[in-house]
Design a protein around this motif. Structure first.
Motif, PDB file in Angstrom:
ATOM      1  N   ALA A   1       2.173  23.956  43.422  1.00  0.00           N
ATOM      2  CA  ALA A   1       2.494  22.712  42.713  1.00  0.00           C
ATOM      3  C   ALA A   1       3.643  21.958  43.375  1.00  0.00           C
ATOM      4  CB  ALA A   1       2.841  23.036  41.263  1.00  0.00           C
TER       5      ALA A   1
ATOM      6  N   ARG B   1       3.757  18.288  45.047  1.00  0.00           N
ATOM      7  CA  ARG B   1       4.738  17.318  44.544  1.00  0.00           C
ATOM      8  C   ARG B   1       5.468  16.654  45.704  1.00  0.00           C
ATOM      9  NH1 ARG B   1       8.122  16.034  40.163  1.00  0.00           N
ATOM     10  NH2 ARG B   1      10.375  16.068  40.507  1.00  0.00           N
TER      11      ARG B   1
ATOM     12  N   THR C   1      11.418  18.049  35.859  1.00  0.00           N
ATOM     13  CA  THR C   1      10.171  17.353  35.545  1.00  0.00           C
ATOM     14  C   THR C   1      10.055  16.952  34.088  1.00  0.00           C
ATOM     15  OG1 THR C   1       9.062  19.486  35.268  1.00  0.00           O
ATOM     16  CG2 THR C   1       8.900  18.426  37.433  1.00  0.00           C
TER      17      THR C   1
ATOM     18  N   GLN D   1       5.886  14.629  37.228  1.00  0.00           N
ATOM     19  CA  GLN D   1       4.799  14.691  38.202  1.00  0.00           C
ATOM     20  C   GLN D   1       4.035  13.377  38.149  1.00  0.00           C
ATOM     21  OE1 GLN D   1       5.381  16.978  40.041  1.00  0.00           O
ATOM     22  NE2 GLN D   1       4.917  19.051  39.338  1.00  0.00           N
TER      23      GLN D   1
ATOM     24  N   GLY E   1       1.802  20.521  36.326  1.00  0.00           N
ATOM     25  CA  GLY E   1       1.509  19.315  37.088  1.00  0.00           C
ATOM     26  C   GLY E   1       0.053  18.902  36.988  1.00  0.00           C
TER      27      GLY E   1
END
Length: 389
Positions: A2, A6, A194, A218, A329
């Motif tokens: 993830a 990102r 996040t 995200q 995400g």
């Protein structure tokens, strides 16, 4: 992972905004076929990942590399033997890696530290950088950032997607992880998270001011062709006249357990229902086996193939994490797919529930068999009436 995805997207956006970017990463095998259109203006430096991951990557290429031409019974025998060898090697690798993750601080990827530090030191001496960013996880990125900040006096930004101390941190190591987490939060010049729950968790734990944190959630790309090389469509067998639930990603026993979902799906007798899974650990396949022909288990797909699958589904399925400071995400990828979402809440404080409802992108239910079955049945009726979208 993830975080890799990102920073792939963030790097492209930052580059488009005029930043010069150099990425330091370990040299690991691309097992997923990640067909990325990475800007030629982004410099990527790779170095040896460490003995365990380096050796296991080499062995994986040796075992998975050969292709056998199927022409006779002997070739079929070779394929069968190779398949068994691959399965055994994967199980042994997972066992060894999981064991080492419990022993080595912060996990086995910390073996990259001496090689990463030599490469980072060279880069910092060759060029004049304005900011150093450490993307967590893995924890070794934080270890490298701490040392670089100390020796080169660079402003240090930490992208802390998840706290170091979570429900899956080994019990014997939590005090050590907590101390390291406090050191990172204290020393970092700025911290990206996040979601706001992560900020709250870290400030209350370590007494760090909230002004040190910024929430950078995200995201997703509406135009896949700008980012990924569009390959062959995944063979999903999704028909227009089926109610297709799709899940992309992984299941985890501690904080993203699919057992209640499996029981709910197997209890439903909906004639046009199909369940498509991409990327999940194959050890979970058995609990969905009663679905029979209604199950399509695709296994790992490359990132952009998974995104295309999401856009073809009738309904996207998400299981929330038990820890409120994390939002998968994948949920934002689902927003980008513009398909209805059924989110199975990981806890009473799951932040994804409020996000889903405020954006009016789907429904949420608790992670209980009856609640999941009721939600799917209701959405199925909406689909039959052409009201789902």
């Amino acid at each position: 992972s993830a975080q890799s995805l990102r920073w792939y997207y963030l790097s492209e956006e930052l580059r488009g905004a005029g930043f010069d970017i150099t990425v330091l990463a370990p040299r690991i095998s691309d097992r997923w076929g990640f067909n990325a259109n990475l800007s030629s203006m982004i410099r990527v430096e790779r170095c040896f990942p460490g003995p365990f991951i380096g050796l296991s990557g080499w062995l994986a290429r040796e075992i998975h590399g050969p292709r056998v031409d199927v022409k006779d019974a002997e070739s079929h025998s070779k394929i069968s033997a190779l398949s068994h060898l691959q399965s055994l090697s994967e199980r042994l690798y997972r066992l060894a890696r999981n064991t080492l993750n419990q022993i080595i601080f912060t996990d086995i990827r910390s073996e990259w530290y001496p090689f990463g530090w030599m490469a980072l030191k060279r880069l910092l001496r060759e060029e004049s950088f304005d900011v150093l960013v450490s993307s967590f996880e893995p924890g070794v990125d934080l270890q490298l950032g701490l040392r670089a900040q100390q020796e080169f006096c660079l402003p240090w930004v930490v992208d802390m997607a998840d706290p170091l101390v979570t429900i899956y941190t080994p019990r014997w190591r939590r005090a050590l992880d907590r101390r390291f987490e406090a050191k990172v939060c204290t020393r970092a010049d700025h911290i990206l998270v996040t979601n706001a729950n992560c900020t709250q968790a870290l400030t209350s734990r370590h007494g760090v001011p909230k002004s040190k944190f910024s929430v950078v959630g995200q995201g997703f790309s509406e135009q896949l062709e700008l980012y990924g090389k569009i390959g062959a469509e995944p063979n999903t067998d999704i028909a227009a006249d089926t109610f297709t639930l799709a899940f992309t990603g992984n299941f985890y026993p501690v904080f993203r357990d699919p057992k209640e979902l499996a029981r709910a799906l197997c209890s439903l007798n909906l004639p046009h229902l199909r369940f498509v899974v991409a990327g999940a650990d194959p050890s979970y396949r058995e609990i969905f086996r009663p679905l029979g022909e209604r199950l399509r288990w695709l296994g790992p797909l490359d990132h952009f193939a998974a995104l295309r699958l999401q856009r073809k589904a009738t309904l996207l399925l998400n299981i929330g994490n038990r820890q409120a400071e994390q939002v998968p995400g994948k949920l934002f990828e689902y927003f980008g797919a513009r398909r209805p979402i059924l989110h199975i809440a990981g806890s009473e404080h799951d932040p994804a529930v409020g996000l889903l409802r405020s954006l009016k992108r789907g429904e949420a239910c608790q992670n209980r068999v009856q609640d999941i079955a009721t939600a799917i049945s209701r959405l199925y009726v909406s689909w039959e009436r052409h009201e789902l979208d």
